[in-house]
Write a protein that holds these residues in place. Sequence first.
Motif, PDB file in Angstrom:
ATOM      1  N   ALA A 124      -0.219  -1.396  13.058  1.00 43.49           N
ATOM      2  CA  ALA A 124      -0.281  -1.624  12.040  1.00 43.49           C
ATOM      3  C   ALA A 124       1.013  -0.062  12.405  1.00 43.49           C
ATOM      4  CB  ALA A 124      -1.624  -0.481  11.377  1.00 43.49           C
ATOM      5  N   TRP A 125       0.910   0.867  12.714  1.00 39.68           N
ATOM      6  CA  TRP A 125       2.229   1.381  12.302  1.00 39.68           C
ATOM      7  C   TRP A 125       3.350   0.640  13.184  1.00 39.68           C
ATOM      8  CZ3 TRP A 125       6.448   2.104  16.147  1.00 39.68           C
ATOM      9  CH2 TRP A 125       7.062   4.096  15.582  1.00 39.68           C
ATOM     10  N   ILE A 126       3.464  -1.017  14.153  1.00 43.92           N
ATOM     11  CA  ILE A 126       4.496  -1.356  14.344  1.00 43.92           C
ATOM     12  C   ILE A 126       4.794  -1.602  12.541  1.00 43.92           C
ATOM     13  CG2 ILE A 126       5.638  -3.307  14.379  1.00 43.92           C
ATOM     14  CD1 ILE A 126       4.250  -2.738  18.146  1.00 43.92           C
ATOM     15  N   SER A 127       4.038  -2.743  11.908  1.00 45.83           N
ATOM     16  CA  SER A 127       3.937  -3.093  10.700  1.00 45.83           C
ATOM     17  C   SER A 127       4.420  -2.504   9.269  1.00 45.83           C
ATOM     18  CB  SER A 127       2.531  -3.571  10.567  1.00 45.83           C
ATOM     19  OG  SER A 127       2.866  -4.461   9.262  1.00 45.83           O
ATOM     20  N   ALA A 128       4.305  -1.474   9.577  1.00 42.87           N
ATOM     21  CA  ALA A 128       4.668   0.417   9.092  1.00 42.87           C
ATOM     22  C   ALA A 128       5.982   0.184   9.228  1.00 42.87           C
ATOM     23  CB  ALA A 128       3.478   1.368   8.221  1.00 42.87           C
ATOM     24  N   SER A 129       6.241   0.214  10.188  1.00 43.81           N
ATOM     25  CA  SER A 129       7.952   0.556  10.689  1.00 43.81           C
ATOM     26  C   SER A 129       8.418  -0.818  10.396  1.00 43.81           C
ATOM     27  CB  SER A 129       8.100   0.686  12.580  1.00 43.81           C
ATOM     28  OG  SER A 129       7.367   1.991  12.211  1.00 43.81           O
ATOM     29  N   GLN A 130       8.063  -2.022  10.351  1.00 41.88           N
ATOM     30  CA  GLN A 130       9.506  -2.504   9.740  1.00 41.88           C
ATOM     31  C   GLN A 130       9.195  -3.656   8.175  1.00 41.88           C
ATOM     32  OE1 GLN A 130       8.062  -5.576  13.098  1.00 41.88           O
ATOM     33  NE2 GLN A 130       9.203  -4.717  14.839  1.00 41.88           N
ATOM     34  N   TYR A 131       8.473  -2.000   7.708  1.00 40.12           N
ATOM     35  CA  TYR A 131       8.278  -3.095   5.943  1.00 40.12           C
ATOM     36  C   TYR A 131       9.410  -3.257   6.016  1.00 40.12           C
ATOM     37  CZ  TYR A 131       6.997  -2.550   1.656  1.00 40.12           C
ATOM     38  OH  TYR A 131       6.244  -2.685   0.126  1.00 40.12           O
ATOM     39  N   GLY A 175       4.478  10.967   4.020  1.00 39.44           N
ATOM     40  CA  GLY A 175       3.722  10.164   3.357  1.00 39.44           C
ATOM     41  C   GLY A 175       3.506   9.074   3.087  1.00 39.44           C
ATOM     42  N   CYS A 176       4.657   8.519   2.772  1.00 35.34           N
ATOM     43  CA  CYS A 176       4.678   6.961   1.992  1.00 35.34           C
ATOM     44  C   CYS A 176       3.942   6.156   3.421  1.00 35.34           C
ATOM     45  CB  CYS A 176       5.461   6.742   1.295  1.00 35.34           C
ATOM     46  SG  CYS A 176       5.902   4.736   0.799  1.00 35.34           S
ATOM     47  N   PHE A 177       5.063   6.533   5.002  1.00 32.97           N
ATOM     48  CA  PHE A 177       4.394   5.505   5.972  1.00 32.97           C
ATOM     49  C   PHE A 177       3.986   5.816   6.304  1.00 32.97           C
ATOM     50  CE2 PHE A 177       4.401   6.099  10.461  1.00 32.97           C
ATOM     51  CZ  PHE A 177       5.007   5.030  10.723  1.00 32.97           C
ATOM     52  N   TRP A 178       2.547   6.744   6.240  1.00 31.96           N
ATOM     53  CA  TRP A 178       1.200   6.913   6.678  1.00 31.96           C
ATOM     54  C   TRP A 178       0.584   6.148   6.112  1.00 31.96           C
ATOM     55  CZ3 TRP A 178       0.256   7.196  11.699  1.00 31.96           C
ATOM     56  CH2 TRP A 178       1.042   7.059  12.621  1.00 31.96           C
ATOM     57  N   GLU A 179       0.857   5.967   4.960  1.00 33.62           N
ATOM     58  CA  GLU A 179      -0.357   5.573   3.615  1.00 33.62           C
ATOM     59  C   GLU A 179      -0.443   3.765   3.810  1.00 33.62           C
ATOM     60  OE1 GLU A 179      -2.830   5.927   1.271  1.00 33.62           O
ATOM     61  OE2 GLU A 179      -2.046   8.826   2.175  1.00 33.62           O
ATOM     62  N   LYS A 180       1.303   3.093   4.307  1.00 37.91           N
ATOM     63  CA  LYS A 180       1.011   2.510   4.860  1.00 37.91           C
ATOM     64  C   LYS A 180       0.788   1.822   6.020  1.00 37.91           C
ATOM     65  CE  LYS A 180       5.741   0.655   2.356  1.00 37.91           C
ATOM     66  NZ  LYS A 180       5.309   2.073   1.674  1.00 37.91           N
ATOM     67  N   VAL A 181       0.652   2.884   6.679  1.00 40.97           N
ATOM     68  CA  VAL A 181       0.119   2.423   8.629  1.00 40.97           C
ATOM     69  C   VAL A 181      -1.671   2.810   7.976  1.00 40.97           C
ATOM     70  CG1 VAL A 181      -0.482   3.548  10.566  1.00 40.97           C
ATOM     71  CG2 VAL A 181       1.906   3.470   9.615  1.00 40.97           C
ATOM     72  N   ARG A 182      -2.186   3.467   7.120  1.00 42.90           N
ATOM     73  CA  ARG A 182      -3.612   3.572   6.592  1.00 42.90           C
ATOM     74  C   ARG A 182      -3.629   2.260   6.362  1.00 42.90           C
ATOM     75  NH1 ARG A 182      -6.831   6.592   2.686  1.00 42.90           N
ATOM     76  NH2 ARG A 182      -4.941   6.277   1.682  1.00 42.90           N
ATOM     77  N   ALA A 183      -3.049   1.636   5.660  1.00 41.61           N
ATOM     78  CA  ALA A 183      -3.367   0.198   4.355  1.00 41.61           C
ATOM     79  C   ALA A 183      -3.318  -0.943   5.586  1.00 41.61           C
ATOM     80  CB  ALA A 183      -2.607   0.052   3.410  1.00 41.61           C
ATOM     81  N   GLU A 232     -12.296   1.650   6.487  1.00 41.28           N
ATOM     82  CA  GLU A 232     -12.014   2.379   5.811  1.00 41.28           C
ATOM     83  C   GLU A 232     -12.664   3.552   6.420  1.00 41.28           C
ATOM     84  OE1 GLU A 232     -10.737   2.337   1.443  1.00 41.28           O
ATOM     85  OE2 GLU A 232     -10.514   0.080   1.690  1.00 41.28           O
ATOM     86  N   LYS A 233     -12.693   3.056   7.788  1.00 36.30           N
ATOM     87  CA  LYS A 233     -13.829   4.734   8.253  1.00 36.30           C
ATOM     88  C   LYS A 233     -12.935   5.553   8.802  1.00 36.30           C
ATOM     89  CE  LYS A 233     -17.874   2.026   8.996  1.00 36.30           C
ATOM     90  NZ  LYS A 233     -18.523   0.797   9.501  1.00 36.30           N
ATOM     91  N   ARG A 234     -11.510   5.761   9.161  1.00 34.72           N
ATOM     92  CA  ARG A 234     -10.939   6.155   9.895  1.00 34.72           C
ATOM     93  C   ARG A 234      -9.719   6.824   8.175  1.00 34.72           C
ATOM     94  NH1 ARG A 234     -12.333   8.593  14.609  1.00 34.72           N
ATOM     95  NH2 ARG A 234     -12.856   6.185  15.704  1.00 34.72           N
ATOM     96  N   ASN A 235      -9.726   7.836   8.199  1.00 39.50           N
ATOM     97  CA  ASN A 235      -8.935   8.844   6.832  1.00 39.50           C
ATOM     98  C   ASN A 235      -7.791   9.169   7.567  1.00 39.50           C
ATOM     99  OD1 ASN A 235      -8.341  11.213   8.293  1.00 39.50           O
ATOM    100  ND2 ASN A 235     -10.524  12.259   7.560  1.00 39.50           N
ATOM    101  N   ARG A 236      -5.876   9.056   6.818  1.00 37.99           N
ATOM    102  CA  ARG A 236      -5.397   9.309   7.407  1.00 37.99           C
ATOM    103  C   ARG A 236      -4.993  10.273   8.711  1.00 37.99           C
ATOM    104  NH1 ARG A 236       0.209  11.012   3.203  1.00 37.99           N
ATOM    105  NH2 ARG A 236      -1.105  12.973   3.741  1.00 37.99           N
ATOM    106  N   ASP A 237      -5.660  11.457   8.274  1.00 37.71           N
ATOM    107  CA  ASP A 237      -5.511  12.654   9.257  1.00 37.71           C
ATOM    108  C   ASP A 237      -6.021  12.010  10.965  1.00 37.71           C
ATOM    109  OD1 ASP A 237      -4.616  14.879   7.398  1.00 37.71           O
ATOM    110  OD2 ASP A 237      -6.457  15.115   6.999  1.00 37.71           O
ATOM    111  N   GLN A 238      -7.157  11.141  10.669  1.00 36.28           N
ATOM    112  CA  GLN A 238      -7.596  11.147  11.936  1.00 36.28           C
ATOM    113  C   GLN A 238      -6.358  10.110  12.602  1.00 36.28           C
ATOM    114  OE1 GLN A 238     -10.963   9.415   9.732  1.00 36.28           O
ATOM    115  NE2 GLN A 238     -12.220  11.054  11.243  1.00 36.28           N
ATOM    116  N   ILE A 239      -5.831   8.979  11.562  1.00 37.55           N
ATOM    117  CA  ILE A 239      -5.322   8.122  12.258  1.00 37.55           C
ATOM    118  C   ILE A 239      -3.827   8.781  12.477  1.00 37.55           C
ATOM    119  CG2 ILE A 239      -3.689   6.535  11.324  1.00 37.55           C
ATOM    120  CD1 ILE A 239      -5.920   5.374   9.277  1.00 37.55           C
TER     121      ILE A 239
END
Length: 112
Positions: free
Chosen positions: A24-31, A41-49, A58-65
Amino acid sequence: MARPTTTQEKVPWTKEEEKKLAEAWISASQYPIEGDSQTYGCFWEKVRAVFYDLTGSEKRNRDQISSKWRDIQLKCTKFGEIYNNLLNIRKSGSNDFDVFKAASDQFENVTP
């Protein structure tokens, strides 16, 4: 049993979740539109999505991620330090795999 989404309750991450987080991190980084120009904030929302899509949960929240990602980064940095140190002092005749194996063994010994 459902996993908690609060930071007060801790549920161990599985290796599969860690792998999906890295994907997910790689995917969001290569958006393609924003790439590395995204806000935090935008980056971590993409990672989370993406993480939710990959895990189907959807059992992990943004802070946990983001907290787990920091943990992964620290471990990767530590492994890189060990690997580079061993690479610089490797014995004649040893190859990159030998160094990788020795670094993996040493990393397992020093990292909980």
